[in-house]
Design an enzyme around this catalytic site. Structure first.
Site, PDB file in Angstrom:
ATOM      1  N   TYR A  84       7.556  -0.034  23.949  1.00  0.00           N
ATOM      2  CA  TYR A  84       6.744  -1.029  24.655  1.00  0.00           C
ATOM      3  C   TYR A  84       5.608  -1.574  23.792  1.00  0.00           C
ATOM      4  O   TYR A  84       5.042  -2.628  24.104  1.00  0.00           O
ATOM      5  CB  TYR A  84       6.150  -0.444  25.933  1.00  0.00           C
ATOM      6  CG  TYR A  84       7.143   0.075  26.939  1.00  0.00           C
ATOM      7  CD1 TYR A  84       8.517  -0.178  26.815  1.00  0.00           C
ATOM      8  CD2 TYR A  84       6.728   0.839  28.024  1.00  0.00           C
ATOM      9  CE1 TYR A  84       9.422   0.315  27.727  1.00  0.00           C
ATOM     10  CE2 TYR A  84       7.628   1.341  28.953  1.00  0.00           C
ATOM     11  CZ  TYR A  84       8.972   1.077  28.796  1.00  0.00           C
ATOM     12  OH  TYR A  84       9.863   1.578  29.713  1.00  0.00           O
ATOM     13  N   LEU A 131      12.926  -2.299  41.773  1.00  0.00           N
ATOM     14  CA  LEU A 131      13.064  -3.454  42.666  1.00  0.00           C
ATOM     15  C   LEU A 131      14.161  -4.405  42.192  1.00  0.00           C
ATOM     16  O   LEU A 131      14.277  -5.525  42.688  1.00  0.00           O
ATOM     17  CB  LEU A 131      11.737  -4.214  42.766  1.00  0.00           C
ATOM     18  CG  LEU A 131      10.529  -3.393  43.244  1.00  0.00           C
ATOM     19  CD1 LEU A 131       9.273  -4.249  43.246  1.00  0.00           C
ATOM     20  CD2 LEU A 131      10.779  -2.807  44.621  1.00  0.00           C
ATOM     21  N   LYS A 187       6.418  -1.603  38.416  1.00  0.00           N
ATOM     22  CA  LYS A 187       5.450  -2.218  37.513  1.00  0.00           C
ATOM     23  C   LYS A 187       4.778  -3.402  38.189  1.00  0.00           C
ATOM     24  O   LYS A 187       5.443  -4.211  38.849  1.00  0.00           O
ATOM     25  CB  LYS A 187       6.148  -2.712  36.236  1.00  0.00           C
ATOM     26  CG  LYS A 187       5.184  -3.326  35.213  1.00  0.00           C
ATOM     27  CD  LYS A 187       5.889  -4.224  34.232  1.00  0.00           C
ATOM     28  CE  LYS A 187       6.118  -5.613  34.811  1.00  0.00           C
ATOM     29  NZ  LYS A 187       6.673  -6.570  33.836  1.00  0.00           N
ATOM     30  N   LYS A 243       8.336   7.728  25.503  1.00  0.00           N
ATOM     31  CA  LYS A 243       9.760   7.808  25.145  1.00  0.00           C
ATOM     32  C   LYS A 243       9.959   7.521  23.661  1.00  0.00           C
ATOM     33  O   LYS A 243       9.269   6.676  23.075  1.00  0.00           O
ATOM     34  CB  LYS A 243      10.565   6.786  25.961  1.00  0.00           C
ATOM     35  CG  LYS A 243      10.286   6.818  27.454  1.00  0.00           C
ATOM     36  CD  LYS A 243      11.046   5.742  28.205  1.00  0.00           C
ATOM     37  CE  LYS A 243      10.507   5.562  29.602  1.00  0.00           C
ATOM     38  NZ  LYS A 243       9.218   4.829  29.628  1.00  0.00           N
ATOM     39  N   ASN A 278       2.191  -1.206  46.754  1.00  0.00           N
ATOM     40  CA  ASN A 278       3.295  -0.372  46.276  1.00  0.00           C
ATOM     41  C   ASN A 278       3.055   1.111  46.566  1.00  0.00           C
ATOM     42  O   ASN A 278       4.001   1.879  46.748  1.00  0.00           O
ATOM     43  CB  ASN A 278       3.497  -0.567  44.773  1.00  0.00           C
ATOM     44  CG  ASN A 278       4.090  -1.919  44.420  1.00  0.00           C
ATOM     45  OD1 ASN A 278       4.581  -2.640  45.280  1.00  0.00           O
ATOM     46  ND2 ASN A 278       4.036  -2.270  43.146  1.00  0.00           N
ATOM     47  N   ASP A 328       3.701   5.618  33.054  1.00  0.00           N
ATOM     48  CA  ASP A 328       4.908   5.652  32.233  1.00  0.00           C
ATOM     49  C   ASP A 328       4.812   4.601  31.142  1.00  0.00           C
ATOM     50  O   ASP A 328       4.613   3.412  31.426  1.00  0.00           O
ATOM     51  CB  ASP A 328       6.139   5.379  33.107  1.00  0.00           C
ATOM     52  CG  ASP A 328       7.427   5.420  32.312  1.00  0.00           C
ATOM     53  OD1 ASP A 328       8.069   6.484  32.270  1.00  0.00           O
ATOM     54  OD2 ASP A 328       7.794   4.371  31.733  1.00  0.00           O
ATOM     55  N   ARG A 334      -1.086  -5.575  44.549  1.00  0.00           N
ATOM     56  CA  ARG A 334       0.297  -5.099  44.585  1.00  0.00           C
ATOM     57  C   ARG A 334       0.372  -3.607  44.288  1.00  0.00           C
ATOM     58  O   ARG A 334       1.222  -2.900  44.837  1.00  0.00           O
ATOM     59  CB  ARG A 334       1.155  -5.892  43.607  1.00  0.00           C
ATOM     60  CG  ARG A 334       1.383  -7.336  44.051  1.00  0.00           C
ATOM     61  CD  ARG A 334       2.225  -8.097  43.067  1.00  0.00           C
ATOM     62  NE  ARG A 334       2.296  -9.510  43.392  1.00  0.00           N
ATOM     63  CZ  ARG A 334       2.748 -10.455  42.583  1.00  0.00           C
ATOM     64  NH1 ARG A 334       3.202 -10.107  41.371  1.00  0.00           N
ATOM     65  NH2 ARG A 334       2.774 -11.717  42.946  1.00  0.00           N
ATOM     66  N   HIS A 369      14.752   7.570  24.742  1.00  0.00           N
ATOM     67  CA  HIS A 369      14.773   6.327  25.516  1.00  0.00           C
ATOM     68  C   HIS A 369      16.188   5.819  25.799  1.00  0.00           C
ATOM     69  O   HIS A 369      16.499   5.408  26.924  1.00  0.00           O
ATOM     70  CB  HIS A 369      13.961   5.252  24.785  1.00  0.00           C
ATOM     71  CG  HIS A 369      13.427   4.185  25.680  1.00  0.00           C
ATOM     72  ND1 HIS A 369      12.246   3.513  25.422  1.00  0.00           N
ATOM     73  CD2 HIS A 369      13.897   3.659  26.837  1.00  0.00           C
ATOM     74  CE1 HIS A 369      12.028   2.631  26.393  1.00  0.00           C
ATOM     75  NE2 HIS A 369      13.018   2.709  27.245  1.00  0.00           N
ATOM     76  N   ILE A 412       8.801   4.169  39.563  1.00  0.00           N
ATOM     77  CA  ILE A 412       7.689   3.665  38.741  1.00  0.00           C
ATOM     78  C   ILE A 412       7.659   2.133  38.763  1.00  0.00           C
ATOM     79  O   ILE A 412       7.906   1.481  37.743  1.00  0.00           O
ATOM     80  CB  ILE A 412       7.776   4.186  37.294  1.00  0.00           C
ATOM     81  CG1 ILE A 412       9.202   4.031  36.722  1.00  0.00           C
ATOM     82  CG2 ILE A 412       7.330   5.640  37.219  1.00  0.00           C
ATOM     83  CD1 ILE A 412       9.300   4.331  35.234  1.00  0.00           C
TER      84      ILE A 412
END
Length: 288
Positions: free
Chosen positions: A60, A202, A242, A85, A252, A55, A248, A118, A240
């Site tokens: 970004y 999270l 990060k 997006k 995840n 994603d 990790r 977005h 999703i």
């Protein structure tokens, strides 16, 4: 040895021009705030670990790095799901079309899997949310994208574009985690056939210190992050998380070998306090 991310998928039944329902991987890698100089390595690592859903977004500033990682990967293109997006300054038709072409160049793709608006920016002067959605429909009908959707849309925004065009977004990607369960919006999505995708799953790390989450993690012998990601999975959400660290990423992804009981799910649901860790959709406007 690289971990294998199970091929758990969620069907997209709306807003596509495909002859059969698309299947979107339920677990993906988010790339928000992963800089252009780092994202190529991170996405390459994620693909090596077994992630098949990436994603990104125009906002970004890292699409070119994501594209470089995709281009250098040996993973077949039809095994990947890539989302980007539309950025806030690009809602007007010509800007949207131009920026979409730039996204495709940067990602080095002929066809994008999912393209989202977005932010709704419904109160930005000179921007008409329905016109933006009509442009997204035109992009879909061009065959350059397999599905279109939205991000951060509230109920009134969804109803507005659907009533005006008859085209329902395939996905609404929203801030969603146990502190912000978004039950009413999720129920609307379910009634309309929209897939719910969780960003900030999270709670920007805040859930990792939540006593209920930590108690469940201790009981099951897993990490708090795994508990929260598993909570998303069991609710049927696309998630999703990060991270820039391989270990990790593996952790995840290792959320399909255990389950949460009905009581554990209810206890985590009860953590809901309506807490946003990111921006409210009504406050994000073009010149905010």
């Amino acid at each position: 040895m690289s971990a294998i991310v199970p091929a758990s998928t969620v069907p997209l039944i709306r807003g596509t021009n495909e002859p059969a329902p698309l299947h979107m991987p339920q677990l993906g890698l988010g790339t928000y705030k992963i800089g252009a100089g780092q994202v190529e390595r991170v996405v390459r690592d994620a693909l090596d670990v077994g992630y098949r859903h990436i994603d990104t977004a125009q906002m970004y500033g890292n699409e070119a790095g994501v594209g470089a990682a995709l281009a250098s990967s040996r993973v077949p293109r039809d095994h990947l799901w890539v989302t980007s997006k539309l950025d806030n300054p690009n809602h007007r038709r010509e800007d949207a079309l131009r920026s979409f072409e730039a996204t495709m160049r940067d990602l080095r793709l002929d066809v994008l899997d999912l393209f989202l608006v977005h932010w709704p920016m419904a109160d930005s002067p000179g921007i008409d949310l329905v016109d933006t959605w009509r442009t997204m429909i035109d992009i879909l009908e061009s065959g350059r994208v397999r599905a279109i959707g939205v991000s951060n849309f509230q109920a009134e925004h969804l109803r507005m574009i659907i009533e005006a065009t008859g085209v329902t977004p395939a996905v609404n990607q929203i801030e969603l985690h146990p502190y912000l369960c978004q039950e009413q919006l999720r129920a609307l999505h379910d009634s309309l056939g929209i897939v719910t995708e969780s960003w900030s799953p999270l709670g920007r790390g805040r859930l990792l210190e939540e006593p209920v989450v930590r108690d469940v993690a201790a009981t099951l012998g897993v990490t708090p992050a795994q508990v929260v990601i598993r909570w998303h999975v069991q609710h049927g959400l696309v998630v999703i998380p990060k991270t820039t660290h391989c270990e990790r990423m593996r952790a995840n992804a290792d959320v399909f070998s255990f389950g949460l009981s009905r009581e554990q799910m209810a206890a985590i649901d009860a953590c809901d306090r309506g807490l946003r860790t990111g921006s409210h959709p009504d406050r994000v406007q073009e010149r905010s």
